[in-house]
Write an enzyme that holds these catalytic residues in place. Structure first.
Site, mmCIF file in Angstrom:
data_model
loop_
_atom_site.group_PDB
_atom_site.id
_atom_site.type_symbol
_atom_site.label_atom_id
_atom_site.label_comp_id
_atom_site.label_asym_id
_atom_site.label_seq_id
_atom_site.Cartn_x
_atom_site.Cartn_y
_atom_site.Cartn_z
ATOM 1 N N LYS A 236 9.832 -37.312 21.254
ATOM 2 C CA LYS A 236 8.644 -36.535 20.878
ATOM 3 C C LYS A 236 8.505 -36.605 19.364
ATOM 4 C CE LYS A 236 7.314 -32.776 19.333
ATOM 5 N NZ LYS A 236 6.132 -33.234 18.574
ATOM 6 N N GLU A 311 19.762 -32.182 13.005
ATOM 7 C CA GLU A 311 19.674 -32.593 11.592
ATOM 8 C C GLU A 311 18.600 -31.705 10.975
ATOM 9 O OE1 GLU A 311 21.490 -34.787 10.021
ATOM 10 O OE2 GLU A 311 22.504 -35.780 11.683
ATOM 11 N N CYS A 345 14.830 -34.176 3.432
ATOM 12 C CA CYS A 345 15.818 -33.106 3.600
ATOM 13 C C CYS A 345 16.936 -33.221 2.588
ATOM 14 C CB CYS A 345 16.378 -33.173 5.006
ATOM 15 S SG CYS A 345 16.954 -34.819 5.409
ATOM 16 N N GLU A 442 13.678 -24.586 0.927
ATOM 17 C CA GLU A 442 13.367 -25.997 0.682
ATOM 18 C C GLU A 442 11.983 -26.098 0.054
ATOM 19 O OE1 GLU A 442 13.657 -27.725 4.622
ATOM 20 O OE2 GLU A 442 14.645 -29.450 3.762
#
Ligand code: NAP
Length: 540
Positions: A236, A311, A345, A442
């Site tokens: 997906k 992750e 990331c 982040e």
């Protein structure tokens, strides 16, 4: 639950569904801020639209572009005909309409993967390896077109996008090689009439959910080892970047990977996720994306006790010590901060600079950042593309606003780019503190927050003062310090005097709330294998 982005569309034949709406209006963004209200240069936008159209036309005629899901080897629409628009983030224009799939399509994809598993796992490792190698060759043969597709739907500069194809294809090549090395074990028996064997077997059907920031590599990093081990997959991709995934899936079919081994569904994320989580046929969930969604998937996997790899998000510290080689530190910090416009990331989220070198570093770094060219990823010498969408820009704006309100100073940038859309000026801010939101969350944008520290102990404390633990960087010429600090950092990956750390041959992954499991290298293979112990008795 209905997907809010789905729109009903009559069932256009596949060729009509691509690039039908290149001239459609931009989506209405939420109320812009003062900086956002800067006028957009119409000529520029017209020019980049032409570029996008040319690229779109070329890709459309190349034959591997699809705007349908892949279920059991068949290109498939959503059963209710609903579609989602895929837009070019640099122009806002619609590139394609893809199916807005949900539970039913996902369940069929799971059944196809389940059926295909029985035969795929029985192929010899050498046979699986050959087909993966062929897939790698095809990905590399279409490197340019795949790169263009990534730039078109994700926005990153073309050179970087083509780099992603090489990086992403590398996971397929590595997995093709590693397929032949899934060794078991023989354990010396404590009893004379027994022999103890350890077999490694494929987990089964894998649900692979991926983000938009690396539309190809985040898929190949999962699907390569899964297929090499004998698993089959339901992928997906993000609704924002499904076209690269579909092109890669087409090439997998061309490589001789049988129908049903690779399936792709997209659309209503929570419905698709729920179907994958609730199915006892799916034995593993592998996810790359935000920590918040990762937690939901981890909790949802408990019902059927699936194997899980996650992750997730990072909050990478990049520590520059007084004894660093300034050139090396500048090059490494620029690379880790501004790759993909700060949308990775492992991007440096906090740049911790020791007080003795702070001013010198801040000056040189700001000069280098000022020279970075911002623009459409297809433009010449462009190194900073747009952010993925309006929400991403708003997040950057709110983090900067919070930092300024708490005493941070803007050295460079700090506002939307005059190009408009989701372009943001490469930004450097100083006097940042670890308590500010920009240090806790982040940023996922082209913003470099500089924090000052005095001692090595203080730097380690600041670096570890977060729930995340994916990547960290340090710059020093002191060998003892590089070991000491590397060992003290609570992170899954540490770059020493190096800003680019990802490679298919090394284990990628985080600790703490940055994830569970590793991708790439021989360790990444274990994520798709179960260990079976066989005790052979009565041998006397
Ligand atoms: P995201 O919002 O978590 O989405 C990731 C994927 O999950 C997308 O395919 C999304 O679908 C899907 N999804 C969302 N809600 C879901 C649900 N309830 N059930 C099942 N699937 C669901 O993350 P993103 O914004 O795409 O990516 C950025 C994040 O990824 C950042 O936090 C970044 O750090 C992280 N990331 C981590 C790594 C790593 O290796 N650790 C690498 C790259 C990115 P839709 O897009 O269709 O909604």
């Amino acid at each position: 639950m209905a997907c809010f982005r789905c729109v009903f569309s009559t069932r256009f034949p596949q060729s009509h569904r691509l690039f039908l709406h290149l001239a459609s209006p931009l989506p209405r963004a939420p109320a812009p801020t003062a900086a956002a209200a800067a006028p957009q240069p119409p000529f520029f936008i017209r020019q980049i639209n032409m570029q996008a159209q040319n690229v779109a036309a070329r890709l459309s005629s190349s034959g591997f572009l699809h705007a349908q899901g892949l279920v059991g080897g068949k290109w498939t629409d959503a059963y209710d005909g609903k579609t989602i628009e895929v837009r070019n983030p640099a122009t806002g224009e619609v590139i394609a309409n893809v199916p807005c799939m949900g539970r039913n399509e996902t369940n069929d994809a799971i059944t196809s993967a389940y059926d295909a598993f029985n035969s795929w796992k029985k192929l010899t490792a050498a046979d699986r390896s050959k087909r993966l190698r062929k897939w790698y060759d095809l990905l590399m043969a279409h490197k340019e077109e795949l790169g263009q597709l990534i730039t078109l739907e994700q926005g990153k500069p073309l050179k970087e996008a083509i780099g992603e194809v090489g990086y992403g294809a590398g996971f397929i090549e590595f997995s093709a090689e590693e397929a032949k090395r899934v060794y078991g074990d023989i354990i010396p028996s404590p009893l004379p009439d027994r022999r103890l064997f350890v077999l490694k077997q494929p987990v089964g059907v894998v649900g692979a959910i991926t983000p938009w920031n690396f539309p190809l590599a985040m898929i190949t990093r999962k699907v390569g080892p899964a297929l090499a081990c004998g698993c089959t997959v339901v992928i997906k991709p993000s609704e924002l970047t499904p076209l690269t995934a579909l092109a890669a899936a087409e090439l997998s079919l061309q490589a001789g990977i049988p129908p049903g081994v690779v399936n792709v569904v997209m659309g209503n994320a929570s419905e698709i996720g729920e179907a994958l989580l609730s199915s006892p046929k799916v034995r593993k969930i592998t996810f790359t994306g935000s920590t918040a969604v990762g937690k939901k998937l981890m909790a949802g996997s408990a019902g059927t006790v699936k194997k899980v790899s996650l992750e997730l998000g990072g909050n990478a510290p990049c520590i520059v010590f007084d004894d660093a080689d300034l050139e090396v530190a500048l090059k490494g910090t620029l690379a880790t901060k501004f790759r993909n416009s700060g949308q990775t990331c492992v991007c440096a989220n906090r740049i911790l600079v020791q007080e003795g070198i702070y001013d010198k570093f801040a000056d040189a770094f700001s000069t280098a950042v000022q020279n970075m060219k911002v623009g459409n990823g297809f433009g010449e010498d462009v190194v900073q593309g747009p952010l993925i969408n309006e929400a991403a820009v708003q997040k950057v704006e709110s983090l900067i606003k919070d930092a300024i309100s708490k005493g941070a100073k803007v050295i460079l940038g700090g506002k939307r780019h005059s190009l408009g859309m989701t372009f943001y000026e490469p930004t450097v801010i100083s006097d940042v503190k670890n308590e500010m939101l920009i240090s806790r969350e982040e940023v996922f944008g082209p913003v470099a927050p500089l924090l000052k520290f005095k001692t090595e102990e203080e730097a380690i404390h600041m670096a570890n003062d977060t729930n995340a633990g994916l990547a960290a960087y340090l710059f020093t010429t002191n060998v003892q310090r590089s070991w000491r600090v590397s060992e003290a950092l609570e992170y899954g990956i540490v770059g020493v005097n190096e800003g680019i750390v990802s490679t298919e041959v090394a284990p990628f992954g985080g600790v703490k709330q940055s994830g569970v499991g590793r991708e790439g290298s021989k360790y990444g293979m274990d994520e798709y294998l179960e260990i079976k112990y066989v005790c052979l008795g009565n041998l006397s």
